[in-house]
Design a protein around this motif. Structure first.
Motif, PDB file in Angstrom:
ATOM      1  N   LEU A  38     -13.907 -31.132  37.644  1.00 59.26           N
ATOM      2  CA  LEU A  38     -13.305 -30.816  38.837  1.00 59.26           C
ATOM      3  C   LEU A  38     -14.607 -30.908  39.421  1.00 59.26           C
ATOM      4  O   LEU A  38     -14.321 -30.964  40.589  1.00 59.26           O
ATOM      5  N   ASN A  39     -15.487 -30.271  39.070  1.00 54.57           N
ATOM      6  CA  ASN A  39     -16.524 -30.368  40.102  1.00 54.57           C
ATOM      7  C   ASN A  39     -17.449 -31.691  40.527  1.00 54.57           C
ATOM      8  O   ASN A  39     -17.696 -31.643  41.892  1.00 54.57           O
ATOM      9  N   GLU A  40     -17.283 -32.610  39.441  1.00 53.04           N
ATOM     10  CA  GLU A  40     -18.103 -33.857  40.235  1.00 53.04           C
ATOM     11  C   GLU A  40     -17.311 -34.885  40.246  1.00 53.04           C
ATOM     12  O   GLU A  40     -17.230 -35.852  41.629  1.00 53.04           O
ATOM     13  N   ASN A  41     -16.477 -35.068  39.354  1.00 54.86           N
ATOM     14  CA  ASN A  41     -15.123 -36.277  39.695  1.00 54.86           C
ATOM     15  C   ASN A  41     -14.626 -36.242  40.542  1.00 54.86           C
ATOM     16  O   ASN A  41     -13.916 -36.950  41.093  1.00 54.86           O
ATOM     17  N   LEU A  42     -13.685 -34.944  41.061  1.00 54.64           N
ATOM     18  CA  LEU A  42     -12.465 -34.834  42.055  1.00 54.64           C
ATOM     19  C   LEU A  42     -13.616 -33.975  42.870  1.00 54.64           C
ATOM     20  O   LEU A  42     -12.799 -33.929  43.918  1.00 54.64           O
TER      21      LEU A  42
END
Length: 262
Positions: A38-42
């Motif tokens: 959630l933090n990095e990929n999205l």
């Protein structure tokens, strides 16, 4: 209302079986990989991810507290999200506020010890077989939250800050859990104590497994499956097992056990 009736109405947690530990480790792995996803990929960012996870956790906890019995899908949904949120507490302290893991780890250990001490002082029991009131359930979930925060900090401290790598970290925490199990089954160490010790250790074990599968680091190791694939893989595993338990009810307290502890 008799103790027996209260137990039947408020049997809010599953029995500790092999299924319990397998799903618990999967949930801890999800906590590590889903937070990164959630933090990095999205691209949510650490702050927005924390807000989203916190809001979802609040909704699920409200539903869990309102339930009058153990409901497998609801219970394990709370565990998955509280795992993510506990991970984010540590990530915020480390990445946003630059609190070193050498400090956050003992701080979380002290907070968890205080939760257990208060729980014991008020209720005179830490047994998960006695979660029969709202207050005890509140202590239960508060303890679980800080086991995840502590486990995340301890896992990162061993695997990354100590530069031992994810594989070694898995071996260390897996070995500690094996020793705890041996102490309980072989030496008769108190069941409540060994349960909570093992519960705490499954968090860094699951986090290390998640990192080993998802990351690809020359320094720390990893298979490079990515946070997306790893998260979906473990979510599918949790879904299959929870569906099985919902149908078979194999993790619900048997009537004879309820009567024996009433």
């Amino acid at each position: 209302m008799t103790a027996l009736t209260a137990r039947r109405l408020l049997n809010k947690v599953p029995e500790v079986t092999l299924f319990f530990w397998v799903i618990k480790i999967m949930c801890t792995t999800i906590g590590e990989t889903a937070a990164d996803y959630l933090n990095e990929n999205l691209g949510f960012g650490l702050t927005n991810t924390t807000y989203v996870a916190g809001a979802l956790l609040a909704v699920l906890l409200l539903a869990q507290f309102r339930a009058r019995r153990y409901v497998a899908p609801l219970y394990w949904s709370v565990v998955v999200v509280i795992s993510v949120f506990g991970t984010l507490i540590t990530d915020n302290m480390t990445d946003r506020y630059n609190v070193p893991l050498t400090l956050s780890t003992p701080v979380f250990a002290a907070i968890l010890a205080a939760v257990f001490a208060t729980w014991w002082g008020v209720e005179r029991t830490l047994s998960i077989h006695s979660i029969v009131t709202t207050r005890r359930e509140a202590f239960y979930w508060l303890a679980i939250l800080f086991t995840f925060a502590l486990g995340t900090a301890a896992g990162d401290l061993v695997a990354e800050q100590a530069s031992l790598g994810y594989g070694v970290s898995i071996a260390i925490f897996g070995g500690i859990i094996a020793l705890i199990a041996a102490a309980h089954y072989g030496l008769g160490l108190n069941a409540v104590l060994t349960f909570w010790l093992a519960y705490i250790m499954t968090r860094p074990l699951g986090a290390s497994i998640g990192d080993e599968l998802s990351q690809s680091s020359h320094k720390y190791g990893g298979l490079g499956l990515g946070t997306t694939g790893t998260s979906y893989l473990f979510l599918a595993g949790i879904l299959v097992l929870v569906t099985y338990l919902t149908v078979t009810k194999r993790d619900q307290t048997p009537p004879e056990a309820i009567e024996a502890t009433a």
